[in-house]
Design an enzyme around this catalytic site. Structure first.
Site, PDB file in Angstrom:
ATOM      1  N   ASN A  91      -6.800 -13.493  -3.594  1.00 24.16           N
ATOM      2  CA  ASN A  91      -6.195 -13.527  -2.262  1.00 24.16           C
ATOM      3  C   ASN A  91      -7.315 -13.228  -1.271  1.00 24.16           C
ATOM      4  O   ASN A  91      -7.752 -12.086  -1.156  1.00 24.16           O
ATOM      5  CB  ASN A  91      -5.086 -12.471  -2.172  1.00 24.16           C
ATOM      6  N   LYS A 149      -7.222 -13.321   1.898  1.00 27.30           N
ATOM      7  CA  LYS A 149      -6.758 -12.711   3.149  1.00 27.30           C
ATOM      8  C   LYS A 149      -7.438 -13.391   4.336  1.00 27.30           C
ATOM      9  O   LYS A 149      -7.619 -14.598   4.315  1.00 27.30           O
ATOM     10  CB  LYS A 149      -7.005 -11.195   3.128  1.00 27.30           C
ATOM     11  N   HIS A 153       3.584 -10.528   0.646  1.00 26.48           N
ATOM     12  CA  HIS A 153       2.472  -9.576   0.490  1.00 26.48           C
ATOM     13  C   HIS A 153       2.748  -8.350   1.365  1.00 26.48           C
ATOM     14  O   HIS A 153       3.269  -8.473   2.472  1.00 26.48           O
ATOM     15  CB  HIS A 153       1.148 -10.237   0.889  1.00 26.48           C
ATOM     16  N   GLU A 194       0.932  -6.596   3.156  1.00 28.12           N
ATOM     17  CA  GLU A 194       0.310  -6.614   4.490  1.00 28.12           C
ATOM     18  C   GLU A 194       1.187  -7.394   5.467  1.00 28.12           C
ATOM     19  O   GLU A 194       1.283  -7.048   6.641  1.00 28.12           O
ATOM     20  CB  GLU A 194      -1.114  -7.190   4.401  1.00 28.12           C
ATOM     21  N   GLU A 229       2.239  -4.929  -6.723  1.00 29.75           N
ATOM     22  CA  GLU A 229       1.071  -4.441  -5.992  1.00 29.75           C
ATOM     23  C   GLU A 229       1.411  -3.126  -5.280  1.00 29.75           C
ATOM     24  O   GLU A 229       1.948  -3.139  -4.161  1.00 29.75           O
ATOM     25  CB  GLU A 229       0.632  -5.453  -4.936  1.00 29.75           C
ATOM     26  N   GLY A 272      -6.954  -2.388  -1.754  1.00 26.35           N
ATOM     27  CA  GLY A 272      -8.165  -2.176  -0.964  1.00 26.35           C
ATOM     28  C   GLY A 272      -8.639  -0.736  -0.928  1.00 26.35           C
ATOM     29  O   GLY A 272      -9.506  -0.376  -0.132  1.00 26.35           O
ATOM     30  N   SER A 327      -6.856  -3.262  -6.253  1.00 26.23           N
ATOM     31  CA  SER A 327      -8.163  -2.742  -6.681  1.00 26.23           C
ATOM     32  C   SER A 327      -8.548  -3.136  -8.107  1.00 26.23           C
ATOM     33  O   SER A 327      -9.236  -2.373  -8.808  1.00 26.23           O
ATOM     34  CB  SER A 327      -8.241  -1.223  -6.498  1.00 26.23           C
TER      35      SER A 327
END
Ligand code: PEP
Length: 247
Positions: A10, A12, A93, A95, A163, A169, A208
């Site tokens: 991904n 992003k 996702h 985010e 996730e 991250g 991660s």
């Protein structure tokens, strides 16, 4: 039940024309490890060019709108992604759930919109650190899954990505026992909801994943691959993850 491992990058909001050599190099890694299905979900602006460089990897988008057309400035439909060259799309996702306020119902609608255009779909779920610390991670994720999974979901076109938000991250990953517990719970919920096909649906771990931990994560029961952010941007870090999935 044998499930082909799936490893998806991904990117992003990262990726310009200058990064196409990385797409090509990752595509070559994918070709060299055909036992694993490998893809890159790149910014929409790069889908067309990435598709020409993709080698053995597939190219996907990172989101699509629920609707096919309309007055939705700045948004992209699944058909637009498909026409640009995408064959997959990520929906839900964390985010986007956080930054764009996407609800579980939105996510289910986006999954169906992608499927209607023939795109394969990766549907993301995961708990915050607060929920993990409260001890409610499993019921929270199962409720999110139940509400985000669209009617007619099938292993042939849909995969789940677990996730944990606190691992995206951050360099942190759950213990292997925590990953096993969650993936087993998701597997059980899928079978309960869609029957035997739930055993064929791939469940990815994301958060991660890197060259150092990939082999251990991929060896956990019911982990069928990974959704990888930062480490997917370069072949030097993504290649070993693909290799770990192929081992
Ligand atoms: C992601 O955002 O999907 C992700 C897994 O990111 P990272 O690998 O960078 O934690």
């Amino acid at each position: 039940m044998t499930r082909r491992k799936l490893v998806v990058g991904n990117w992003k909001m990262n990726g310009l024309r200058a990064h196409l050599p990385q797409v090509a190099a990752i595509g070559a890694e994918a070709s060299a490890h055909g036992a694993v299905e490998v893809g890159l979900c790149v910014p929409a602006t790069l889908i067309g060019m990435a598709n020409e460089a993709r080698g053995g990897a597939f190219i996907g988008g990172q989101d699509c709108h629920v609707k096919a057309t309309g007055a939705h400035t700045g948004c992209l439909s699944a058909e637009m992604l498909r026409e640009a060259g995408a064959t997959w799309v990520i929906v839900g996702h964390s985010e986007r759930r956080a930054d764009q306020g996407e609800t579980d119902a939105d996510v289910a609608g986006k999954a169906l919109a992608g499927h209607a255009q023939g795109l394969k779909v990766i549907l993301c779920v995961g708990e915050s650190l607060e929920i993990r610390d409260s001890g409610e991670a499993v019921p929270f994720v199962l409720a999110q899954l139940e509400a985000s999974l669209p009617e007619g979901a099938a292993a042939q076109w849909l995969s789940i990505a677990y996730e944990p938000v606190w691992c995206i991250g951050t360099g942190r990953i759950p213990t292997m026992e925590q990953i096993a517990e969650m993936h087993s719970a998701i597997r059980g919920a899928l079978v309960k909801r869609i029957g035997e096909d739930g055993n064929a649906m791939r469940i990815l771990y994301g958060g991660s994943v890197n060259a150092a931990n990939a082999a251990e994560v991929f060896a956990v029961a019911d982990v069928d691959g990974g959704l990888v952010g930062g480490a997917s941007l370069k072949v030097d870090s993504f290649g070993p993850i693909i290799e770990a999935a192929a081992a």
